[in-house]
Design an enzyme around this catalytic site. Structure first.
Site, PDB file in Angstrom:
ATOM      1  N   SER A 242       0.948  -1.214   0.084  1.00  0.00           N
ATOM      2  CA  SER A 242       0.072   0.080   0.040  1.00  0.00           C
ATOM      3  C   SER A 242       1.017   1.357  -0.199  1.00  0.00           C
ATOM      4  O   SER A 242       2.246   1.335   0.010  1.00  0.00           O
ATOM      5  CB  SER A 242      -0.761  -0.009   1.302  1.00  0.00           C
ATOM      6  N   LYS A 243       0.367   2.381  -0.015  1.00  0.00           N
ATOM      7  CA  LYS A 243       1.067   3.562   0.016  1.00  0.00           C
ATOM      8  C   LYS A 243       2.082   3.568   1.238  1.00  0.00           C
ATOM      9  O   LYS A 243       3.222   4.288   1.036  1.00  0.00           O
ATOM     10  CB  LYS A 243       0.161   5.094  -0.008  1.00  0.00           C
TER      11      LYS A 243
END
Length: 473
Positions: A242-243
């Protein structure tokens, strides 16, 4: 004579080039280079609602920055839509596919029934063997492939090994929609065949797609390319990337101060390795890389490891190239435009002089630029919290005594400044570090910086003395 290897990177222009896509491109590029083949670039832009020209440009810019050049012009999948339709109709004519007139209401009823029976929702094949005389009016048909219903399929994969699929689990999926646009399954197979792709290297989230796509290959009598489905990248905690883990655009990594060569070096070792070699040149990557050595397990993204590798490349960079990289990202970072606007010949020279010391302690270009901010600081200097605390009454008094001595120092070299300050420290009975702390704060506005003598020589005599005078009481 064996066929030349042709790989392809085929991103969808519905967003930026992310880190996983960059690694896939790198693996395709390296294998093509390793075998003396080619890597083609195909932009899969048939999803016209979500595809944007901005995304296309971001992908091209990202690959260019990573120095992963492709062979020939990028191929637009959308431009080949007539070819996709042609193959769909050809499959119908060969009784390998069929027109399906099932209405949306009928499909909804099938899904409802499957849910009630706790079965996967799928088309029941009611138009598979129907005569055209039963065609209803008012419904634009789709075209569905005739998937085999008996036996099983074996997908030979270089990375994953042989994968067995039961044919009863393959549905008659749509290859041409009712508006005559191709689905991903059809377009990818037709394009890979027409482009002469010999090796498909992509994420293992496409494994199920691969099984379904071989149905089209078999129906057309085409050779299935060599498959290599690489594990996806996870975060350090093992969760999907994910980010917060690092699932960012390549442009973001550039703007965070990573060098393209360092990012390539880090990415190549995410799922592939060569012994204990950590730092490797592009020449060595190309020489050593082979898809048979790609790991089956998911790779884990580690920012600290990336920073460490980037730091090594920064320290190994020649100053001219490093300065070029620094200047290129100035407009993209906080206060960078202000610095870029100030870069006259004097500051250029000071920045060049500072690079040998700055790069010793920086893990990213942003850190390096941060370390150089003292060069561009305007008087009166602003101070961070720690520097303000250091420049108390005692600190300013130390600077007052030091200023008198430094004003008499005209040979402004690191060695001479070192000798002058050591003499002063003995005279007042303080350690050199106790004098260096307020001096550094006065010169840079920070409590940490390059060596204080390096700072003074980079700033020059007049600027150094002027900054010290401002803090003397």
């Amino acid at each position: 004579m064996s066929q030349s290897v042709i790989t392809r990177f085929s991103p969808s222009p519905t967003g930026f080039l992310h880190i996983g896509g960059a690694r896939t491109a790198l693996f395709n590029w390296l294998y093509a280079k390793h075998t003396g083949g080619k890597m083609l670039l195909r932009i899969e832009d048939t999803d016209q609602k979500r595809s944007t020209e901005e995304s296309v440009q971001a992908i091209l810019n990202g690959l260019t920055w990573l120095e992963l050049e492709w062979n020939g012009d990028p191929i637009s999948q959308l431009s080949r839509i007539n070819r996709h339709r042609e193959i769909a109709e050809e499959l119908v004519a060969a009784d390998k596919a069929y027109y399906c007139y099932t209405s949306p209401e009928e499909l909804a009823e099938m899904r409802k029934k499957a849910k009630y029976e706790r079965k996967p929702p799928r088309y029941d094949g009611r138009w598979r063997d129907c005569s055209s005389t039963k065609v209803p009016t008012g419904i634009q048909p789709v075209i569905r492939i005739k998937s085999p219903r008996d036996g099983h399929k074996v997908l030979h994969d270089i990375v994953q090994g042989d994968i067995h699929f039961s044919n009863k689990d393959l549905d008659d999926y749509i290859i041409l929609r009712s508006d005559a646009t191709p689905t991903y399954m059809l377009a990818v197979v037709v394009d890979d065949h027409d482009m002469g792709v010999t090796h498909i290297i992509r994420g293992d989230d496409h494994l199920t797609n691969a099984a379904r796509q071989t149905v089209i290959y078999d129906a057309m009598g085409w050779t299935v390319p060599v498959m290599a489905h690489i594990p996806l990248i996870h975060g350090l905690d093992g969760a999907k990337l994910s980010k917060r883990h690092g699932a960012l655009s390549i442009e973001a990594y550039r703007n965070m101060g990573y060098l393209p060569i360092a990012l390539r070096n880090y990415l190549v070792r995410l799922g592939w390795s060569h012994g204990n070699d950590e730092i490797m040149s592009m020449q060595k990557m190309i020489e050593w890389f082979d898809i048979i050595d790609i790991n089956k397990g998911a790779a884990r993204f580690d920012f600290k490891k990336l920073e460490a590798i980037n730091g090594q490349y920064i320290r190994a960079s020649d100053n001219k190239t490093l300065l070029k990289n620094v200047i290129s990202i100035l407009p993209e970072i906080e206060d960078g435009k202000k610095i870029a606007a100030q870069l006259n010949e004097k500051y250029w020279q000071q920045l060049r002089d500072a690079l040998p010391e700055l790069k010793k302690r920086a893990k990213t270009l942003v850190e390096l630029i941060k370390g150089a901010e003292f060069i561009f600081a305007k008087r009166p200097i602003s101070f961070d919290k720690k520097a303000t605390a250091i420049l108390n009454e005692k600190g300013r008094r130390i600077l007052g005594g030091l200023l008198t001595i430094l004003e008499d120092c005209h040979n402004w070299t690191e060695m001479e400044l070192d000798n002058t300050m050591r003499t002063y420290s003995k005279e007042i009975g303080l350690k050199l570090s106790q004098i260096a702390q307020p001096l550094r704060a006065a010169l840079t506005g920070c409590s940490a910086s390059l060596g204080v003598f390096a700072v003074m020589t980079i700033l020059g005599r007049e600027e150094s003395l002027a900054r010290i005078r401002e803090q003397v009481i």
